[in-house]
Scaffold this active site. Structure first.
Site, mmCIF file in Angstrom:
data_model
loop_
_atom_site.group_PDB
_atom_site.id
_atom_site.type_symbol
_atom_site.label_atom_id
_atom_site.label_comp_id
_atom_site.label_asym_id
_atom_site.label_seq_id
_atom_site.Cartn_x
_atom_site.Cartn_y
_atom_site.Cartn_z
ATOM 1 N N LYS A 1 -2.024 1.767 -15.050
ATOM 2 C CA LYS A 1 -2.985 2.622 -14.341
ATOM 3 C C LYS A 1 -2.765 4.080 -14.758
ATOM 4 C CE LYS A 1 -4.746 2.570 -9.595
ATOM 5 N NZ LYS A 1 -4.363 2.216 -8.205
HETATM 6 O O1 G3P Z 1 -6.867 2.057 -4.921
HETATM 7 C C1 G3P Z 1 -6.833 3.397 -4.514
HETATM 8 C C2 G3P Z 1 -6.528 3.438 -3.074
HETATM 9 O O2 G3P Z 1 -5.198 3.078 -2.870
HETATM 10 C C3 G3P Z 1 -6.825 4.695 -2.392
HETATM 11 O O3 G3P Z 1 -7.142 4.313 -1.117
HETATM 12 O O4 G3P Z 1 -7.466 4.617 1.274
HETATM 13 O O5 G3P Z 1 -5.768 6.019 0.028
HETATM 14 O O6 G3P Z 1 -8.197 6.405 -0.284
HETATM 15 P P1 G3P Z 1 -7.136 5.411 0.031
#
Ligand code: G3P
Length: 218
Positions: free
Chosen positions: A87
């Protein structure tokens, strides 16, 4: 549509794998920190542990921001397990690193995508996946799902093979929209996926079936 689990929590990954509908896992440095995984050796071991639980792709994120550092880390991560996808953030050095790693046969997931232009650059560099962050756009009053629609349309229009991995998916309605728009993958915690099962007519229908059975057989 594939489901990836967006967590580094081993118990949740095992529970999701037992459900039988999970196609992989995505992690990021914040999710690893949330599980208290620290130190390079522990972090690398944790990725291998995850690969040994799930059948599909496991995204492991680099922490370098320069080209040399990203490709060194990327090659090390990819050598851990055949399921690892490296990633990489959608910055200038990241695009170069995606191009390089792709030329070496290493699969990549271009992360922190917030515009259709970023997605195009990642796809042109050969990224296996792009990760547009839906919830984080919603957080700042932009329509995250509109970005998914734009990228799906753009990849279809130009015949680009990069898969749209809808990330920062926070709820079941986000998943429903991903299905409607034709995202290739949605990554999220287990709870929104389980939310897809909920329907009051399923609950009342099942209760009636069991009540009717029990009237005669109970
Ligand atoms: O895959 C990306 C994710 O982990 C981000 O999620 O909820 O932290 O915006 P969030």
């Amino acid at each position: 549509m594939k489901f990836f689990l967006d967590t580094a929590n081993i118990d949740q990954i095992k529970e999701a794998q037992d459900l039988g509908v999970i196609d992989g896992v995505t992690t990021n440095p914040s999710l690893m920190a949330k599980e208290g995984i620290k130190g390079t050796e522990n972090i690398l071991k944790h990725y291998v542990d995850i690969c040994n639980i799930v059948d599909g792709d496991v995204s492991a994120e680099v922490i370098s921001t320069d080209f040399e550092g990203m490709i060194e880390e990327g090659e090390k991560l990819a050598s851990l397990h055949a399921q690892i996808v490296v990633k990489i953030p959608v910055i200038k050095e990241g695009i170069k690193a995606i191009k390089y790693l792709t030329s070496k046969g290493i699969r990549t997931n271009c992360t922190l995508v917030f515009t259709v232009g970023q997605a195009l650059l990642a796809a042109k560099a050969g990224a296996t996946y792009v990760s547009p962050f839906v919830g984080r756009l919603d957080d700042i009053s932009h329509d995250g799902m509109e970005l998914i629609a734009q990228i799906v349309d753009m990849f279809n229009y130009y015949g680009l093979k990069t898969q749209v991995l809808a990330a920062s998916i926070r709820n079941t309605m986000h998943i429903n929209k991903c299905i409607e728009l034709g995202a290739d993958v949605a990554t999220c915690p287990l709870e929104p996926i389980l939310g897809l099962l909920n329907h009051p007519l399923t609950d009342s229908g099942l209760k009636k079936f069991l009540d009717d059975y029990n009237k005669l057989n109970g």
